[in-house]
Write an enzyme that holds these catalytic residues in place. Structure first.
Site: not given
Length: 144
Positions: A12, A101, A135
């Protein structure tokens, strides 16, 4: 944004902003699956976070938007699900980094704490930013 199906849900406290963001997503070309809530009557945010997470977990839709009053409760509830990487965002930079990332697949916003113009900018950034991989992929893999 290429034609993408996006799931959206709110309690809500996030209802009004959900309605605004649903229109923004549609203007960006998205097909929106709205899981509710459908009004300002009090409901429990975990119910909507779980419903959104189920849709993503089943592979029906890959990305979503989730709202509650602060965004905190909804993000906690959504992140209990393995297929969800929900990021609580307060500005464009956090929305960008959540994708770049962290490969977040759900953006969470607080309906009581996020201005509509900021929320729209966050949505545009979230859905236009690609995951950088590299990475970061190794780290994301540890969460899935």
């Amino acid at each position: 944004m290429t034609k993408e199906r996006v799931v959206i849900a709110a309690d809500h406290a996030g209802f009004d902003l959900k309605e605004t963001l649903k229109q923004e997503l549609q203007s960006m070309g998205a097909e929106v699956m709205d899981l509710g809530t459908n009004g300002p009557e009090a409901v429990d945010y975990p119910d909507f976070a779980n419903a959104l997470a189920d849709v993503i977990g089943e592979g029906q839709i890959t990305r979503g938007v989730l709202l509650c009053g602060s965004g905190i409760g909804a993000s906690i509830a959504a992140n209990r699900h393995r297929a969800v990487r929900a990021a609580l965002c307060h500005d464009v930079e956090s929305a960008r980094m959540s994708r770049l990332h962290n490969d977040a697949n759900v953006i969470v916003l607080g309906g009581r704490v996020t201005d509509a113009s900021v929320a729209k900018a966050c949505i545009r950034t979230f859905f236009s930013t690609e995951f950088e991989g590299g990475r970061h992929a190794r780290r994301v893999a540890k969460m899935t």
